[in-house]
Design a protein around this motif. Structure first.
Motif, PDB file in Angstrom:
ATOM      1  N   GLN A  79       0.826  -1.198   0.000  1.00  0.00           N
ATOM      2  CA  GLN A  79       0.000   0.000   0.000  1.00  0.00           C
ATOM      3  C   GLN A  79       0.868   1.260   0.000  1.00  0.00           C
ATOM      4  N   ASN A  80       1.946   1.214   0.738  1.00  0.00           N
ATOM      5  CA  ASN A  80       2.857   2.354   0.792  1.00  0.00           C
ATOM      6  C   ASN A  80       3.500   2.612  -0.562  1.00  0.00           C
ATOM      7  N   GLU A  81       3.841   1.522  -1.256  1.00  0.00           N
ATOM      8  CA  GLU A  81       4.402   1.675  -2.601  1.00  0.00           C
ATOM      9  C   GLU A  81       3.401   2.327  -3.543  1.00  0.00           C
ATOM     10  N   GLU A  82       2.156   1.904  -3.431  1.00  0.00           N
ATOM     11  CA  GLU A  82       1.138   2.505  -4.311  1.00  0.00           C
ATOM     12  C   GLU A  82       0.939   3.977  -3.980  1.00  0.00           C
ATOM     13  N   ILE A  83       0.976   4.276  -2.660  1.00  0.00           N
ATOM     14  CA  ILE A  83       0.807   5.673  -2.253  1.00  0.00           C
ATOM     15  C   ILE A  83       1.948   6.536  -2.792  1.00  0.00           C
ATOM     16  N   LYS A  84       3.172   5.992  -2.763  1.00  0.00           N
ATOM     17  CA  LYS A  84       4.322   6.742  -3.280  1.00  0.00           C
ATOM     18  C   LYS A  84       4.179   6.996  -4.783  1.00  0.00           C
ATOM     19  N   LYS A  85       3.689   6.002  -5.492  1.00  0.00           N
ATOM     20  CA  LYS A  85       3.501   6.190  -6.944  1.00  0.00           C
ATOM     21  C   LYS A  85       2.451   7.253  -7.217  1.00  0.00           C
ATOM     22  N   ILE A  86       1.348   7.154  -6.481  1.00  0.00           N
ATOM     23  CA  ILE A  86       0.276   8.134  -6.687  1.00  0.00           C
ATOM     24  C   ILE A  86       0.763   9.536  -6.338  1.00  0.00           C
ATOM     25  N   SER A  87       1.500   9.634  -5.225  1.00  0.00           N
ATOM     26  CA  SER A  87       2.016  10.942  -4.800  1.00  0.00           C
ATOM     27  C   SER A  87       3.004  11.501  -5.824  1.00  0.00           C
ATOM     28  N   SER A  88       3.840  10.613  -6.372  1.00  0.00           N
ATOM     29  CA  SER A  88       4.812  11.070  -7.381  1.00  0.00           C
ATOM     30  C   SER A  88       4.112  11.620  -8.607  1.00  0.00           C
ATOM     31  N   TRP A  89       3.158  10.881  -9.149  1.00  0.00           N
ATOM     32  CA  TRP A  89       2.448  11.358 -10.345  1.00  0.00           C
ATOM     33  C   TRP A  89       1.619  12.602 -10.037  1.00  0.00           C
ATOM     34  N   ALA A  90       1.100  12.669  -8.823  1.00  0.00           N
ATOM     35  CA  ALA A  90       0.345  13.874  -8.456  1.00  0.00           C
ATOM     36  C   ALA A  90       1.271  15.090  -8.441  1.00  0.00           C
ATOM     37  N   ALA A  91       2.498  14.927  -7.937  1.00  0.00           N
ATOM     38  CA  ALA A  91       3.464  16.039  -7.919  1.00  0.00           C
ATOM     39  C   ALA A  91       3.880  16.435  -9.330  1.00  0.00           C
ATOM     40  N   ILE A  92       4.082  15.400 -10.185  1.00  0.00           N
ATOM     41  CA  ILE A  92       4.480  15.692 -11.573  1.00  0.00           C
ATOM     42  C   ILE A  92       3.379  16.455 -12.298  1.00  0.00           C
ATOM     43  N   LEU A  93       2.145  16.024 -12.113  1.00  0.00           N
ATOM     44  CA  LEU A  93       1.026  16.684 -12.781  1.00  0.00           C
ATOM     45  C   LEU A  93       0.719  18.052 -12.174  1.00  0.00           C
ATOM     46  N   PHE A  94       1.133  18.239 -10.926  1.00  0.00           N
ATOM     47  CA  PHE A  94       0.850  19.521 -10.286  1.00  0.00           C
ATOM     48  C   PHE A  94       1.734  20.649 -10.867  1.00  0.00           C
ATOM     49  N   ALA A  95       2.945  20.275 -11.335  1.00  0.00           N
ATOM     50  CA  ALA A  95       3.881  21.293 -11.852  1.00  0.00           C
ATOM     51  C   ALA A  95       3.307  22.062 -13.046  1.00  0.00           C
ATOM     52  N   PRO A  96       2.863  21.391 -14.143  1.00  0.00           N
ATOM     53  CA  PRO A  96       2.289  22.184 -15.246  1.00  0.00           C
ATOM     54  C   PRO A  96       1.004  22.898 -14.848  1.00  0.00           C
TER      55      PRO A  96
ATOM     56  N   VAL B 154       7.967  24.756 -22.298  1.00  0.00           N
ATOM     57  CA  VAL B 154       9.279  24.176 -21.970  1.00  0.00           C
ATOM     58  C   VAL B 154       9.480  24.096 -20.460  1.00  0.00           C
ATOM     59  N   LEU B 155       9.027  25.155 -19.762  1.00  0.00           N
ATOM     60  CA  LEU B 155       9.151  25.162 -18.301  1.00  0.00           C
ATOM     61  C   LEU B 155       8.355  24.005 -17.672  1.00  0.00           C
ATOM     62  N   MET B 156       7.152  23.809 -18.186  1.00  0.00           N
ATOM     63  CA  MET B 156       6.334  22.692 -17.667  1.00  0.00           C
ATOM     64  C   MET B 156       7.025  21.356 -17.907  1.00  0.00           C
ATOM     65  N   ALA B 157       7.538  21.180 -19.111  1.00  0.00           N
ATOM     66  CA  ALA B 157       8.192  19.915 -19.446  1.00  0.00           C
ATOM     67  C   ALA B 157       9.446  19.714 -18.614  1.00  0.00           C
TER      68      ALA B 157
END
Length: 368
Positions: free
Chosen positions: A304-321, A349-352
């Protein structure tokens, strides 16, 4: 055990016989299970009250009285003590239950305490009863505390064998001892069956088996307290064979009872050890099961912790743009670079760049 002596040779306090007033008779009938007078191994009368028993025994000095009581009153025991010269300490013990099995001699009277047992199939439990016996030169008194043993069966058995009954109170004591010890056999069989079932339940993972093991172990402690003292008691009786002139046939019977008691006591000791071993095995199995459950929970938590880390990572990546787009999407006239021709390519470019940087960071940390 005492010798069979003529009644005239036995001293008894010269007390007035108990009264037989009408109000006392119903109380006696409730406590006196049966009182019988025997001569030469045959019943000659069955008095309805203790007072009548005393009177008839005086009239027949060559007879033997066998009196059976069920939770007698204090007055009844005191009347018996006065009539048969029973020791006050033995009478005090007979008034109270929860005595340990024992054999004590007070002059010409033998006082015996036995713990009977019976197996209740419906409840799968062992029920214990207590029996106090006074054995004198020409009388035998039994005081029962509990349902077991059924002494009416012993009485019928003895009356069918006048030759054995003619040997006197010692023969009746043997018959009672034999009945109590024989009553242990069904208990041993029932407990053995319970232990077999418990072993199956233990390896079947039944969570309620621990309570059953504990309850049966407590019953075996009580059973051990009932059987173990009997070994020493019977050996004490056998040691007095020569001194008290016990009949040879009766000696053989008592030795047979002693053998059965020894065998039963050994079985009970084995049951206690077996239950202790089963309890240890059950505790080990329960611990192993708990460890397995904890390991499974830990693995589930890790996944569950691994899944949470993946979700958190993608959420952070998507939050930047989203953040860049939100800033440049604000409708302010005096906003820097709002009218810059390269503003849009720069924002993309900044988003990417931000998303790529976050992805690399999370990948290195093994979150993705």
């Amino acid at each position: 055990m005492s010798d069979r002596r003529p009644r005239q040779a036995w001293r008894r306090p010269q007390a007035e016989p108990p009264t037989t007033d009408a109000p006392e008779a119903p109380e006696e009938r409730r406590s006196v299970v049966q009182a019988s007078l025997y001569r030469d191994g045959r019943r000659v009368s069955s008095p309805a009250t203790l007072a009548e028993t005393f009177r008839q025994l005086r009239e027949h000095p060559d007879g033997m009285a066998w009196i059976g009581l069920q939770r007698p009153t204090e007055e009844e025991l005191h009347s018996l003590a006065a009539e048969f010269d029973l020791h006050e300490l033995a009478v005090e013990d007979a008034m109270e239950a929860h005595q340990r099995p024992k054999l004590e001699r007070y002059g010409e009277t033998l006082f015996v305490v036995l713990r009977a047992a019976r197996y209740l199939d419906a409840q799968e439990e062992v029920e214990f009863g207590e029996l106090h016996i006074f054995v004198g030169p020409d009388f035998l008194i039994t005081v029962r505390h509990g349902a077991a043993p059924d002494l009416s069966t012993v009485r019928r058995r003895m009356e069918k064998d006048p030759e054995l009954l003619a040997l006197g109170p010692e023969a009746v004591l043997y018959a009672i001892l034999d009945a109590v010890v024989d009553g242990y056999a069904p208990v041993v069989a029932g407990v053995q069956n319970d232990i077999d079932e418990i072993e199956t339940e233990v390896f079947g993972g039944d969570p309620a088996v621990s309570r059953r093991i504990y309850e049966l172990s407590r019953e075996m402690v009580e059973f051990q307290r009932a059987t173990r003292p009997l070994v020493g008691m019977l050996h004490g009786l056998m040691a007095g064979f020569a001194k008290y002139g016990t009949d040879e046939e009766l000696q053989r019977y008592l030795r047979d009872v002693a053998d059965h008691v020894t065998h039963t006591s050994e079985r009970v000791d084995g049951f206690r050890q077996a239950l202790a071993d089963i309890l240890t095995v059950n505790a080990t199995l329960v611990t192993q099961q708990q460890n397995a459950e904890m390991r499974a929970l830990a693995e589930a938590g890790f996944e569950q912790n691994e899944e949470i880390k993946k979700i958190s990572s993608w959420a952070a990546i998507l939050f930047a743009p989203t953040l860049v787009g939100t800033i440049y999407g604000m409708n302010f006239d005096n906003m820097p670079e709002l009218h810059w021709a390269g503003g849009y390519p720069f924002a993309v470019v900044l988003m990417a760049a931000v998303c790529t940087s976050l992805y690399v960071v999370f990948k290195k940390k093994d979150w993705l």
